[in-house]
Design a protein around this motif. Sequence first.
Motif, PDB file in Angstrom:
ATOM      1  N   LEU A 196       0.782  -1.137  -0.083  1.00 35.79           N
ATOM      2  CA  LEU A 196      -0.095   0.075  -0.056  1.00 35.79           C
ATOM      3  C   LEU A 196       0.899   1.217   0.127  1.00 35.79           C
ATOM      4  O   LEU A 196       0.528   2.365  -0.692  1.00 35.79           O
ATOM      5  CB  LEU A 196      -0.891   0.148   1.160  1.00 35.79           C
ATOM      6  CG  LEU A 196      -2.090  -1.066   1.322  1.00 35.79           C
ATOM      7  CD1 LEU A 196      -2.856  -1.032   2.482  1.00 35.79           C
ATOM      8  CD2 LEU A 196      -2.710  -1.109   0.070  1.00 35.79           C
ATOM      9  N   GLY A 197       2.084   1.235   0.424  1.00 37.80           N
ATOM     10  CA  GLY A 197       2.730   2.236   0.361  1.00 37.80           C
ATOM     11  C   GLY A 197       3.226   2.916  -1.010  1.00 37.80           C
ATOM     12  O   GLY A 197       3.551   4.028  -1.154  1.00 37.80           O
ATOM     13  N   LEU A 198       3.442   1.674  -1.685  1.00 44.09           N
ATOM     14  CA  LEU A 198       3.761   2.266  -3.183  1.00 44.09           C
ATOM     15  C   LEU A 198       2.702   2.945  -3.765  1.00 44.09           C
ATOM     16  O   LEU A 198       3.125   3.816  -4.649  1.00 44.09           O
ATOM     17  CB  LEU A 198       3.966   0.821  -4.063  1.00 44.09           C
ATOM     18  CG  LEU A 198       5.092  -0.131  -3.652  1.00 44.09           C
ATOM     19  CD1 LEU A 198       4.840  -1.217  -4.373  1.00 44.09           C
ATOM     20  CD2 LEU A 198       6.467   0.638  -3.644  1.00 44.09           C
ATOM     21  N   LEU A 199       1.503   2.887  -3.477  1.00 45.27           N
ATOM     22  CA  LEU A 199       0.314   3.542  -3.965  1.00 45.27           C
ATOM     23  C   LEU A 199       0.608   5.198  -3.680  1.00 45.27           C
ATOM     24  O   LEU A 199      -0.067   5.972  -4.545  1.00 45.27           O
ATOM     25  CB  LEU A 199      -0.855   3.337  -3.529  1.00 45.27           C
ATOM     26  CG  LEU A 199      -1.177   1.713  -3.554  1.00 45.27           C
ATOM     27  CD1 LEU A 199      -2.620   1.473  -3.519  1.00 45.27           C
ATOM     28  CD2 LEU A 199      -0.947   1.229  -5.022  1.00 45.27           C
ATOM     29  N   ASP A 200       1.474   5.575  -2.685  1.00 53.80           N
ATOM     30  CA  ASP A 200       1.490   7.188  -2.446  1.00 53.80           C
ATOM     31  C   ASP A 200       2.021   7.867  -3.577  1.00 53.80           C
ATOM     32  O   ASP A 200       1.782   9.105  -3.535  1.00 53.80           O
ATOM     33  CB  ASP A 200       2.145   7.290  -0.977  1.00 53.80           C
ATOM     34  CG  ASP A 200       1.586   6.799   0.140  1.00 53.80           C
ATOM     35  OD1 ASP A 200       0.430   6.451   0.109  1.00 53.80           O
ATOM     36  OD2 ASP A 200       2.355   6.227   1.139  1.00 53.80           O
ATOM     37  N   ASP A 201       2.891   6.921  -4.486  1.00 54.58           N
ATOM     38  CA  ASP A 201       3.423   7.636  -5.274  1.00 54.58           C
ATOM     39  C   ASP A 201       2.798   7.084  -6.724  1.00 54.58           C
ATOM     40  O   ASP A 201       3.606   6.746  -7.673  1.00 54.58           O
ATOM     41  CB  ASP A 201       5.018   7.578  -5.321  1.00 54.58           C
ATOM     42  CG  ASP A 201       5.610   8.528  -6.465  1.00 54.58           C
ATOM     43  OD1 ASP A 201       5.145   9.496  -6.719  1.00 54.58           O
ATOM     44  OD2 ASP A 201       6.867   8.295  -6.742  1.00 54.58           O
ATOM     45  N   CYS A 202       1.622   6.879  -6.661  1.00 49.95           N
ATOM     46  CA  CYS A 202       0.971   6.201  -7.975  1.00 49.95           C
ATOM     47  C   CYS A 202       1.392   6.824  -9.243  1.00 49.95           C
ATOM     48  O   CYS A 202       1.080   5.974 -10.130  1.00 49.95           O
ATOM     49  CB  CYS A 202      -0.492   6.004  -7.693  1.00 49.95           C
ATOM     50  SG  CYS A 202      -1.545   7.538  -7.532  1.00 49.95           S
ATOM     51  N   SER A 203       1.515   8.232  -9.424  1.00 50.97           N
ATOM     52  CA  SER A 203       1.861   8.904 -10.516  1.00 50.97           C
ATOM     53  C   SER A 203       2.904   8.287 -11.294  1.00 50.97           C
ATOM     54  O   SER A 203       3.035   8.388 -12.512  1.00 50.97           O
ATOM     55  CB  SER A 203       1.456  10.386 -10.563  1.00 50.97           C
ATOM     56  OG  SER A 203       2.671  10.487  -9.650  1.00 50.97           O
ATOM     57  N   HIS A 204       4.093   7.686 -10.613  1.00 47.88           N
ATOM     58  CA  HIS A 204       5.099   7.122 -11.062  1.00 47.88           C
ATOM     59  C   HIS A 204       5.351   5.638 -10.834  1.00 47.88           C
ATOM     60  O   HIS A 204       6.576   4.913 -10.817  1.00 47.88           O
ATOM     61  CB  HIS A 204       6.529   7.930 -10.017  1.00 47.88           C
ATOM     62  CG  HIS A 204       6.424   9.279 -10.299  1.00 47.88           C
ATOM     63  ND1 HIS A 204       5.965  10.303  -9.595  1.00 47.88           N
ATOM     64  CD2 HIS A 204       6.792   9.955 -11.507  1.00 47.88           C
ATOM     65  CE1 HIS A 204       5.992  11.514 -10.088  1.00 47.88           C
ATOM     66  NE2 HIS A 204       6.758  11.410 -11.044  1.00 47.88           N
ATOM     67  N   LEU A 205       4.305   4.983 -10.655  1.00 49.81           N
ATOM     68  CA  LEU A 205       4.261   3.319 -10.713  1.00 49.81           C
ATOM     69  C   LEU A 205       4.554   2.905 -12.142  1.00 49.81           C
ATOM     70  O   LEU A 205       4.800   1.640 -12.169  1.00 49.81           O
ATOM     71  CB  LEU A 205       2.978   2.913 -10.061  1.00 49.81           C
ATOM     72  CG  LEU A 205       2.821   3.105  -8.644  1.00 49.81           C
ATOM     73  CD1 LEU A 205       1.535   2.549  -8.070  1.00 49.81           C
ATOM     74  CD2 LEU A 205       3.898   2.559  -7.708  1.00 49.81           C
ATOM     75  N   ASN A 206       4.491   3.703 -13.049  1.00 51.42           N
ATOM     76  CA  ASN A 206       4.654   2.933 -14.530  1.00 51.42           C
ATOM     77  C   ASN A 206       5.420   4.222 -15.198  1.00 51.42           C
ATOM     78  O   ASN A 206       4.973   5.297 -15.181  1.00 51.42           O
ATOM     79  CB  ASN A 206       3.255   2.782 -15.147  1.00 51.42           C
ATOM     80  CG  ASN A 206       3.437   1.752 -16.356  1.00 51.42           C
ATOM     81  OD1 ASN A 206       4.032   2.130 -17.450  1.00 51.42           O
ATOM     82  ND2 ASN A 206       2.964   0.542 -16.598  1.00 51.42           N
TER      83      ASN A 206
END
Length: 475
Positions: free
Chosen positions: A97-107
């Motif tokens: 879930l912590g990865l979603l904090d920077d969701c604009s850079h997940l891809n």
Amino acid sequence: MLLSKKQPSAAATQWIEKVKYHKNRDSYFKFLGNPHFRYTAFLLVFLSLWFLLQVFWFPPTKPTQTKFSTTTPKPSAGKCNGDVAVYVYNLPAEFNLGLLDDCSHLNVYTNMCPHVANHGLGQPLDNMDLQSSDSNPWFATHQFIAEMIFHARVDNHPCRTWDPSKANLFYVPFYGGLHVSSNFREPNHAIRDALAVRLVDFLQAQPTWRKNNGKDHFLALGRTSWDFMRTNSGPDFGANCLLNLPCVKNMSVLTVERNPWKGSNQHGIPYPSYFHPSTSDQMMTWQNMMRQSNRPYLFSFIGAPRKGVGKAAIRDEMIKQCMESTQCKILKCDHGNPKCYNPSEILKVMRESRFCLQAPGDSFTRRSTFDAILSGCIPVFFSRHTAYTQYSWFLPEEASKYSVYMDEQSEESKRIEEVLMKIPKEEVDTMRATVIDMIPRLTYAHPNASHSDLGFEDAVDVALQALAQHVRDKV
């Protein structure tokens, strides 16, 4: 069915005769002196006797009711049958879930913020079928988001246990696909691998891991296995080394595409499509719509040309044959065709087709296969690794019951329309019926679905049951 009328007992018959007798005497009382008095007295006696007989003669009975079902009985999907008891690790936030904090850079290619919404289902879709339902089952779901949907479903699953001593499966909800896609362009391999290494360190420190050395643990990944199998000697496609770590090799790994040659611990799970029903009624309504769908086209192809000798050849051949045929519907996805990003347009083409051509994509598999099955369209494969070596837990063992296979190097692949035209109509109808029956087990139900209302086994149910059996054979 005719129901026989229950005959009265002997006691009841006698009582009926008594009533008849007293009724016949009513006219006699009218001619006696003071008839009102006599009538009132008789009525009181009559009611008293009736009350006493009801209390002491006829025993109390419980009413019975026969129910006739006009619909197919719903299987009991709301209860766990005891074969599965899955414990979900509460991982540190950096792993999911912590990865979603920077969701604009997940891809590196797209902003994933709209896609990680609603437990990974993405944004709700308007102007789709079944909109009159209590809940909208349609979402713009990203093809590489299965790990989030899987996590949300297991969190709310009837077979989940909070007691690790009772578990036979241990789920590690690592969003490895989202993480790896955010680091494709990272040149430093140590940085690219760092989160995977920290995950392994965390797991090996757990008592639950040491019990069976991780053999009863599993991951669910939303990207292909190739994105996690970088080697020092092989080409670098931006992958990390997660699946090559000795610790992870002890685990079972669920992935949308497994390595057919070096993936003995890997098991294929479906790509998520756009349909995420909350009830069995939504599922059955959709299946019935697909059974009744008018299909004016013999076959269709949705996709873009590919670069590279191997990928380009079969796709170029499909596009050429489809464009030359009056019985083929094509949706070319080159030059940013907006229809190719519109789920309603994609499903419309497939719903109007009897067969859907499934060329390999950037890798062997493609999400389009599951869009086709959702649409009741019979898939046509040109590589065995597009489905047959991938999804053995989900697809019928006999491939010819639900699909057509033409090797991409064969002569058949050069005359697709001719080959498909030779299949008898009765056989086509049987294949389509099988495809439509497959829809529930290849669908990811809405994570918030009530288990008592769901009434069917979805992709997560199928995976957990098969995985439990696999672990029992291994441990």
